[in-house]
Design an enzyme around this catalytic site. Structure first.
Site, PDB file in Angstrom:
ATOM      1  N   ASP A 122     -44.477 -63.976  24.474  1.00  0.00           N
ATOM      2  CA  ASP A 122     -44.248 -62.707  25.171  1.00  0.00           C
ATOM      3  C   ASP A 122     -43.053 -62.920  26.106  1.00  0.00           C
ATOM      4  OD1 ASP A 122     -44.531 -60.162  26.269  1.00  0.00           O
ATOM      5  OD2 ASP A 122     -45.910 -60.879  27.821  1.00  0.00           O
ATOM      6  N   GLU A 170     -43.737 -59.835  19.942  1.00  0.00           N
ATOM      7  CA  GLU A 170     -43.931 -58.385  19.954  1.00  0.00           C
ATOM      8  C   GLU A 170     -42.647 -57.697  19.519  1.00  0.00           C
ATOM      9  OE1 GLU A 170     -46.423 -56.925  23.301  1.00  0.00           O
ATOM     10  OE2 GLU A 170     -44.913 -55.351  23.511  1.00  0.00           O
ATOM     11  N   ASP A 229     -49.075 -62.798  31.171  1.00  0.00           N
ATOM     12  CA  ASP A 229     -48.084 -63.036  30.111  1.00  0.00           C
ATOM     13  C   ASP A 229     -48.600 -64.104  29.144  1.00  0.00           C
ATOM     14  OD1 ASP A 229     -45.707 -61.478  31.406  1.00  0.00           O
ATOM     15  OD2 ASP A 229     -46.432 -62.790  32.981  1.00  0.00           O
TER      16      ASP A 229
END
Lengths: 171, 171
Positions: free
Chosen positions: A8, A67, A139
């Site tokens: 991330d 992502e 995170d």
């Protein structure tokens, strides 16, 4: 068994998580948050890249997951995120990892069954599915969630089919 | 004398130019365009980073220069540009280069004396000031222009003062 690294990325905080996936079972391997301090973006990017290279070298994941981003608040935040994301993709690709990209909806869907789940619910499912109490930073938890999403969607053809069906029904 | 590497990053085409600057004089060293083909962004980023590392190793610049970005058409193009820009910053910073960042207005101002000069005018001045007929590709020429802008703005205190004055008057 496949070892998955989920990232991330962020220009200040980059969360990462590594899991082993075997069939439908996940095993926690390692996770953390790379905190890049300092005013100069270029030097923060070096910190992020160096740490990711180290983590990949140490834990030898087979695949990567990140992502996908379709929306950002504005072009300035998109640009900043792009810098960190580019560096994360580079580290993974240079290490020879194939990279899966998943939308926020897919990640939430894979972990909770609902594409619009709250962040807290996703974090809870990360702990539950890994049988690991954490506590994980936000995170860090997202990094693990992305890795688990990849584990869920990249399995056998039957599971891929099921996953696709799940997504069709996702809001 | 200082050897400057200017980079105009892009996820498909990355222009670069290297000049030697001594006082107010510039000497052309090398320039080119890194064309990153292929659908997969991560693999294109590896191509860009590998080429930049090679170029830096071969020509041993002392400093780097890159365009600062404040505006982008939209968050999608900002994100894409950010990926390539992040990788370019990483290559320069990993090689120990200090990096100067200049706005498009500063670059045009430094080369033509007018902050709103046309692209063609800038390209013409690149050739004229370097005494090199090219022909340079558009991104390549921008890479050289960014390097020359750094040469102009990072010199002696007197030149810095003049440059600041020039900028004050810039539209």
């Amino acid at each position: 068994m496949v070892r998955i690294l989920g990232i991330d990325p962020g220009s200040h905080k980059t969360g990462w998580g590594i899991i082993d996936a075997e069939g439908t079972r996940f095993r926690y391997v390692a996770s953390g948050t790379i905190t890049a301090k300092g005013k100069e973006l270029a030097k923060r990017l070096v910190l992020i890249a160096d740490d990711l290279d180290l983590i990949i070298g140490q834990h030898q994941p087979n695949v990567g997951a990140i992502e996908s981003v379709f929306h950002a608040k504005n072009s300035q935040s998109a640009l900043k995120l792009g810098h960190a994301r580019g560096v994360a993709l580079l580290s993974m690709s240079r290490a020879g990892l194939e990279i899966g990209e998943y939308s926020p909806t897919q990640i939430k869907q894979a972990l909770t069954g609902a594409g619009r789940a709250q962040k807290e619910q996703v974090a809870q499912m990360v702990q539950l599915l890994l049988g690991h109490g954490g506590p994980f930073g936000l995170d860090e938890s997202d990094g693990l969630a992305i890795a688990m999403c990849h584990g869920r969607f990249s399995g056998s053809p039957a599971r891929k089919f099921l996953a696709a069906k799940m997504l069709e029904k996702a809001p």
